[in-house]
Structures are given as C-alpha cells and as structure tokens.
Design a protein around this motif. Structure first.
Motif, PDB file in Angstrom:
ATOM      1  N   ALA A   1       0.813  -1.204   0.000  1.00  0.00           N
ATOM      2  CA  ALA A   1       0.000   0.000   0.000  1.00  0.00           C
ATOM      3  C   ALA A   1       0.856   1.267   0.000  1.00  0.00           C
ATOM      4  O   ALA A   1       0.356   2.345  -0.279  1.00  0.00           O
ATOM      5  CB  ALA A   1      -0.923   0.015   1.210  1.00  0.00           C
ATOM      6  N   LEU A   2       2.134   1.141   0.330  1.00  0.00           N
ATOM      7  CA  LEU A   2       3.012   2.301   0.358  1.00  0.00           C
ATOM      8  C   LEU A   2       3.515   2.616  -1.041  1.00  0.00           C
ATOM      9  O   LEU A   2       3.611   1.745  -1.902  1.00  0.00           O
ATOM     10  CB  LEU A   2       4.212   2.029   1.275  1.00  0.00           C
ATOM     11  N   SER A   3       3.862   3.871  -1.269  1.00  0.00           N
ATOM     12  CA  SER A   3       4.471   4.236  -2.543  1.00  0.00           C
ATOM     13  C   SER A   3       5.864   3.621  -2.615  1.00  0.00           C
ATOM     14  O   SER A   3       6.474   3.305  -1.588  1.00  0.00           O
ATOM     15  CB  SER A   3       4.543   5.752  -2.678  1.00  0.00           C
ATOM     16  N   LEU A   4       6.390   3.465  -3.815  1.00  0.00           N
ATOM     17  CA  LEU A   4       7.692   2.816  -3.980  1.00  0.00           C
ATOM     18  C   LEU A   4       8.788   3.557  -3.234  1.00  0.00           C
ATOM     19  O   LEU A   4       9.703   2.938  -2.676  1.00  0.00           O
ATOM     20  CB  LEU A   4       8.034   2.732  -5.472  1.00  0.00           C
ATOM     21  N   SER A   5       8.716   4.890  -3.201  1.00  0.00           N
ATOM     22  CA  SER A   5       9.776   5.667  -2.554  1.00  0.00           C
ATOM     23  C   SER A   5       9.820   5.436  -1.050  1.00  0.00           C
ATOM     24  O   SER A   5      10.836   5.699  -0.412  1.00  0.00           O
ATOM     25  CB  SER A   5       9.582   7.159  -2.835  1.00  0.00           C
TER      26      SER A   5
ATOM     27  N   GLN B   1       4.228  -2.138 -16.048  1.00  0.00           N
ATOM     28  CA  GLN B   1       3.246  -1.714 -15.055  1.00  0.00           C
ATOM     29  C   GLN B   1       3.895  -0.874 -13.962  1.00  0.00           C
ATOM     30  O   GLN B   1       3.349   0.146 -13.528  1.00  0.00           O
ATOM     31  CB  GLN B   1       2.565  -2.948 -14.428  1.00  0.00           C
ATOM     32  N   LEU B   2       5.080  -1.261 -13.519  1.00  0.00           N
ATOM     33  CA  LEU B   2       5.792  -0.504 -12.487  1.00  0.00           C
ATOM     34  C   LEU B   2       6.360   0.806 -13.035  1.00  0.00           C
ATOM     35  O   LEU B   2       6.608   1.738 -12.277  1.00  0.00           O
ATOM     36  CB  LEU B   2       6.921  -1.357 -11.899  1.00  0.00           C
ATOM     37  N   LEU B   3       6.559   0.865 -14.339  1.00  0.00           N
ATOM     38  CA  LEU B   3       7.117   2.068 -14.954  1.00  0.00           C
ATOM     39  C   LEU B   3       6.189   3.271 -14.760  1.00  0.00           C
ATOM     40  O   LEU B   3       6.650   4.409 -14.746  1.00  0.00           O
ATOM     41  CB  LEU B   3       7.368   1.820 -16.444  1.00  0.00           C
TER      42      LEU B   3
ATOM     43  N   ALA C   1      21.829  -6.467 -24.560  1.00  0.00           N
ATOM     44  CA  ALA C   1      22.385  -7.822 -24.448  1.00  0.00           C
ATOM     45  C   ALA C   1      21.419  -8.749 -23.719  1.00  0.00           C
ATOM     46  O   ALA C   1      21.791  -9.485 -22.793  1.00  0.00           O
ATOM     47  CB  ALA C   1      23.735  -7.794 -23.739  1.00  0.00           C
ATOM     48  N   GLU C   2      20.136  -8.679 -24.112  1.00  0.00           N
ATOM     49  CA  GLU C   2      19.078  -9.523 -23.551  1.00  0.00           C
ATOM     50  C   GLU C   2      18.796  -9.235 -22.080  1.00  0.00           C
ATOM     51  O   GLU C   2      18.142 -10.037 -21.400  1.00  0.00           O
ATOM     52  CB  GLU C   2      19.418 -11.020 -23.721  1.00  0.00           C
ATOM     53  N   VAL C   3      19.289  -8.112 -21.574  1.00  0.00           N
ATOM     54  CA  VAL C   3      19.041  -7.729 -20.179  1.00  0.00           C
ATOM     55  C   VAL C   3      18.162  -6.485 -20.164  1.00  0.00           C
ATOM     56  O   VAL C   3      18.508  -5.463 -20.765  1.00  0.00           O
ATOM     57  CB  VAL C   3      20.360  -7.465 -19.423  1.00  0.00           C
ATOM     58  N   LEU C   4      17.031  -6.563 -19.475  1.00  0.00           N
ATOM     59  CA  LEU C   4      16.120  -5.425 -19.367  1.00  0.00           C
ATOM     60  C   LEU C   4      16.609  -4.499 -18.265  1.00  0.00           C
ATOM     61  O   LEU C   4      16.837  -4.933 -17.125  1.00  0.00           O
ATOM     62  CB  LEU C   4      14.703  -5.920 -19.068  1.00  0.00           C
ATOM     63  N   LYS C   5      16.768  -3.213 -18.608  1.00  0.00           N
ATOM     64  CA  LYS C   5      17.307  -2.239 -17.658  1.00  0.00           C
ATOM     65  C   LYS C   5      16.378  -1.033 -17.559  1.00  0.00           C
ATOM     66  O   LYS C   5      15.556  -0.787 -18.429  1.00  0.00           O
ATOM     67  CB  LYS C   5      18.705  -1.781 -18.086  1.00  0.00           C
ATOM     68  N   LEU C   6      16.554  -0.290 -16.487  1.00  0.00           N
ATOM     69  CA  LEU C   6      15.822   0.942 -16.237  1.00  0.00           C
ATOM     70  C   LEU C   6      16.818   2.094 -16.384  1.00  0.00           C
ATOM     71  O   LEU C   6      17.874   2.089 -15.742  1.00  0.00           O
ATOM     72  CB  LEU C   6      15.236   0.906 -14.826  1.00  0.00           C
ATOM     73  N   GLN C   7      16.499   3.064 -17.238  1.00  0.00           N
ATOM     74  CA  GLN C   7      17.442   4.132 -17.536  1.00  0.00           C
ATOM     75  C   GLN C   7      16.787   5.502 -17.387  1.00  0.00           C
ATOM     76  O   GLN C   7      15.582   5.662 -17.594  1.00  0.00           O
ATOM     77  CB  GLN C   7      17.995   3.991 -18.961  1.00  0.00           C
TER      78      GLN C   7
ATOM     79  N   SER D   1      14.388  -6.155 -10.898  1.00  0.00           N
ATOM     80  CA  SER D   1      13.656  -6.596  -9.718  1.00  0.00           C
ATOM     81  C   SER D   1      12.916  -5.400  -9.143  1.00  0.00           C
ATOM     82  O   SER D   1      13.092  -4.261  -9.588  1.00  0.00           O
ATOM     83  CB  SER D   1      14.621  -7.179  -8.670  1.00  0.00           C
ATOM     84  N   ILE D   2      12.108  -5.632  -8.127  1.00  0.00           N
ATOM     85  CA  ILE D   2      11.367  -4.550  -7.492  1.00  0.00           C
ATOM     86  C   ILE D   2      12.315  -3.532  -6.880  1.00  0.00           C
ATOM     87  O   ILE D   2      11.999  -2.338  -6.777  1.00  0.00           O
ATOM     88  CB  ILE D   2      10.405  -5.121  -6.424  1.00  0.00           C
ATOM     89  N   ASN D   3      13.510  -3.972  -6.478  1.00  0.00           N
ATOM     90  CA  ASN D   3      14.486  -3.049  -5.896  1.00  0.00           C
ATOM     91  C   ASN D   3      14.871  -1.936  -6.866  1.00  0.00           C
ATOM     92  O   ASN D   3      15.108  -0.798  -6.453  1.00  0.00           O
ATOM     93  CB  ASN D   3      15.749  -3.811  -5.466  1.00  0.00           C
ATOM     94  N   ASP D   4      14.953  -2.253  -8.140  1.00  0.00           N
ATOM     95  CA  ASP D   4      15.329  -1.245  -9.129  1.00  0.00           C
ATOM     96  C   ASP D   4      14.294  -0.123  -9.186  1.00  0.00           C
ATOM     97  O   ASP D   4      14.643   1.052  -9.287  1.00  0.00           O
ATOM     98  CB  ASP D   4      15.488  -1.900 -10.502  1.00  0.00           C
ATOM     99  N   PHE D   5      13.033  -0.467  -9.096  1.00  0.00           N
ATOM    100  CA  PHE D   5      11.981   0.546  -9.151  1.00  0.00           C
ATOM    101  C   PHE D   5      11.885   1.313  -7.831  1.00  0.00           C
ATOM    102  O   PHE D   5      11.532   2.491  -7.825  1.00  0.00           O
ATOM    103  CB  PHE D   5      10.650  -0.109  -9.515  1.00  0.00           C
ATOM    104  N   ILE D   6      12.183   0.651  -6.725  1.00  0.00           N
ATOM    105  CA  ILE D   6      12.214   1.357  -5.441  1.00  0.00           C
ATOM    106  C   ILE D   6      13.300   2.424  -5.453  1.00  0.00           C
ATOM    107  O   ILE D   6      13.088   3.572  -5.041  1.00  0.00           O
ATOM    108  CB  ILE D   6      12.436   0.358  -4.286  1.00  0.00           C
TER     109      ILE D   6
END
Length: 209
Positions: free
Chosen positions: A85-89, A110-112, A124-130, A183-188
């Motif tokens: 229920a908490l925001s990611l931050s 969805q998390l984006l 290189a077949e790895v999904l990243k957040l930039q 993972s969820i940690n990346d979005f946090i």
C-alpha cells in the motif's frame, strides 16, 4: 391541440406543527379541466426528540461506554499500512535471491507508471531501467551524483551513474545483476531518486517579455 401541465405546490411543510397541507396538481387541459387535491399529514411524533437519549438497559449491561473511542481504558491501535500500500519511494530494498526470476516485460511496464522520467531498455538480452538528466553545467552534474549517493546510502542497491560526453548530462542505469534483469528493488531506487530536488540544477528557462 397542444396540452400543458401545471404543478402548483403549497408552502413547505412545517415540522413544528401538525397542520394538514394540501398539494394541488392541475392535470393537462382537456375538454374540461379537473383539479386533484392531495392531503399530506405531518406527524411530528415520528421525528422523536432532538439531542441525546438515555441508554437502553441492554446497552448499560454491555458496558458499551467502556469500549468507545476516548475512554482511558480503551486500547487504541495504529494500523501500519502494508508494503504494497506504500508508494515505492517509501519502501525498502529487500534481499534478492539469485534463483529469483527477473520481472517480465509486462510487470516492468506496469511498475514504470510509478516512476517519473525513466524508460526501459534492453541491452544484451538484459532489461534495464534508464534515466538521463540534462543539467546546467559539469558542477551541477557532480552535485546530482552526490545527492543520489546520499539518498541511496544504506539501501544496498546503487545505480550505475556516469556523465555522458556532454559534461552537463548524467545518465543512470538500474538492474539487478544477480538475476540478470529487473527486480522490485530497481523501481524502489528509481522512485527514491525521483524525490531528489533538481530544480536548482537544471537549465533556467528563459522568460520573454
């Protein structure tokens, strides 16, 4: 021949008295108009007394007064919202097992929606957040990197930060290397970075008179 309907209402009903009120309705004009009178009776006994009332015997036996909010003997609990229920931050990074499956493209998209200014990229077949910031100058870029490091200190999950060929741009990449994806940690972490003040570091907008 066109017909018309007229509604005639008497003054509002007064609850302070028990008067008989008549509401008159005029039916559409036909060969002979007919008036219908409807009587509405107001019974003030149905309203009861305004204000507090004496408790019922059953209520006294149940000792309901000892259980209400504000009683010194009542136990009050503050419910802490669950992590979902908490925001990611506001969430904290958790330990990610190497056996854990990376987030799928659908889950990542969805998390984006919960982070600002970030995009998904597959390298290189790895999904990243930039994310890339355009700042005023080199010194502002260094200051942003310092602020990011300070906010993420102790999280155990840091982004890859580097300045681009343009000295006034800072680029960040997030992914969980142990599982080869996001993972969820990346979005946090991305959400925590979004909370950093950058208004004093970005180029000033020109205002034309």
């Amino acid at each position: 021949m066109a017909t018309s309907t007229h509604l005639c209402f008497c003054p509002p009903i007064s609850v302070s008295s028990c008067k008989v009120v008549k509401a008159n309705f005029l039916t559409p004009k036909t060969s002979q108009s007919r008036r219908i009178s409807t009587k509405i009776r107001c019974n003030t006994d149905l309203l009861g007394d305004f204000g507090a009332r004496d408790p019922f015997p059953a209520e006294l036996e149940s000792q309901f007064g000892n259980k209400v909010l504000g009683n010194s003997d009542t136990e009050h609990k503050i419910l802490i919202p669950t992590a979902s229920a908490l925001s990611l931050s506001q969430q904290e990074c958790t330990t990610i097992s190497p056996d854990q499956t990376p987030l799928s493209d659908f889950e990542a998209r969805q998390l984006l929606f919960k982070v600002v200014g970030w995009k998904l990229a597959r390298e290189a077949e790895v999904l990243k957040l930039q994310c890339t910031w355009k700042l005023r100058d080199y010194e502002c870029g260094v200051e942003l990197i310092n602020r990011i490091g300070k906010v993420l200190e102790g999280t155990g999950h840091l982004p890859t930060l580097h300045q681009l060929e343009q000295s006034n741009q800072v680029h960040a990449e997030l992914w969980t290397a142990s599982i080869g994806g996001l993972s969820i940690n990346d979005f946090i972490v991305a959400a925590k970075i979004d909370q950093i003040k950058t208004s004093d570091l970005v180029p000033r907008k020109r205002v034309w008179a």
